[in-house]
Design an enzyme around this catalytic site. Structure first.
Site, short mmCIF file in Angstrom:
data_model
loop_
_atom_site.label_atom_id
_atom_site.label_comp_id
_atom_site.label_asym_id
_atom_site.label_seq_id
_atom_site.Cartn_x
_atom_site.Cartn_y
_atom_site.Cartn_z
N ASN A 86 -11.89 25.06 -7.48
CA ASN A 86 -12.53 26.23 -8.08
C ASN A 86 -13.46 25.79 -9.21
O ASN A 86 -13.24 24.78 -9.88
CB ASN A 86 -11.50 27.27 -8.56
CG ASN A 86 -10.49 26.75 -9.56
OD1 ASN A 86 -10.00 25.64 -9.45
ND2 ASN A 86 -10.15 27.58 -10.54
N CYS A 114 -14.36 30.17 -5.80
CA CYS A 114 -13.00 29.78 -5.41
C CYS A 114 -13.05 28.40 -4.75
O CYS A 114 -14.09 27.96 -4.26
CB CYS A 114 -12.43 30.79 -4.42
SG CYS A 114 -12.22 32.44 -5.10
N GLU A 146 -11.88 27.51 -1.95
CA GLU A 146 -12.21 27.63 -0.53
C GLU A 146 -13.72 27.65 -0.32
O GLU A 146 -14.22 27.14 0.69
CB GLU A 146 -11.58 28.89 0.08
CG GLU A 146 -10.07 28.90 0.03
CD GLU A 146 -9.49 29.53 -1.24
OE1 GLU A 146 -8.34 30.01 -1.17
OE2 GLU A 146 -10.17 29.55 -2.29
N CYS A 155 -7.57 34.54 -1.54
CA CYS A 155 -7.92 35.92 -1.84
C CYS A 155 -8.61 36.55 -0.62
O CYS A 155 -8.94 35.86 0.34
CB CYS A 155 -8.83 35.99 -3.07
SG CYS A 155 -10.52 35.38 -2.80
N CYS A 157 -12.00 35.03 0.32
CA CYS A 157 -11.86 33.71 0.93
C CYS A 157 -11.25 33.78 2.32
O CYS A 157 -11.59 32.97 3.18
CB CYS A 157 -11.06 32.79 0.01
SG CYS A 157 -12.02 32.30 -1.44
#
Length: 145
Positions: free
Chosen positions: A55, A66, A68, A99, A102
């Protein structure tokens, strides 16, 4: 509209311990001066590569990235492919659930069969993000005109 018919890879084909170790390793490089909550993500690609991301926060909180996001960026920057399995860990090495944003991003690059290493065990993306919106939803409309 047709849904994906991709096959879910057997969990035994994926070394989640290696993915978790890579996620924990990359979480140490996170830029998290505001939340102090480092996150790392690692995924197996269909060609055998492992891609990672961490992140990256920003003083304007809403524009933080994020882990990801960074991982998918590495996927694309290193030749693309399909994600096969993914894990996301905090700075303590505990598994995290991606989340909603993501999950959508991961679905785009792994589809319904992507194996997601969740805090409650490994699950296919079709369970993590049921009835996901994807490219087929767009082409269903654009190609019918």
């Amino acid at each position: 509209m047709a849904r994906s018919t991709e096959r879910v890879r057997p969990i035994s084909d994926v070394d989640f311990e290696v993915l978790r170790a890579r996620a924990i390793e990359i979480s140490a490089r996170a830029y998290a001066p505001y939340s102090h909550f480092p996150v790392g993500a690692a995924a197996l690609v269909d060609d055998g590569r492992i891609v990672t991301g961490c992140n990256v926060e920003n003083a304007a909180y809403g524009v933080a990235l994020c882990a990801e996001c960074g991982m998918v960026s590495e996927l694309i920057a290193t030749g693309g492919g399909r994600l096969v399995a993914v894990t996301c860990c905090n700075g303590l090495g505990e598994r995290l659930m991606p989340c909603g944003r993501c999950r959508q991003l991961l679905h785009e690059h792994g589809g319904d069969a992507l194996l997601v290493d969740t805090p409650q065990g490994v699950q296919p993306m079709s369970q993590v993000l049921p009835q996901a919106f994807g490219p087929a939803d767009i082409t269903h409309v654009t190609e019918s005109k």
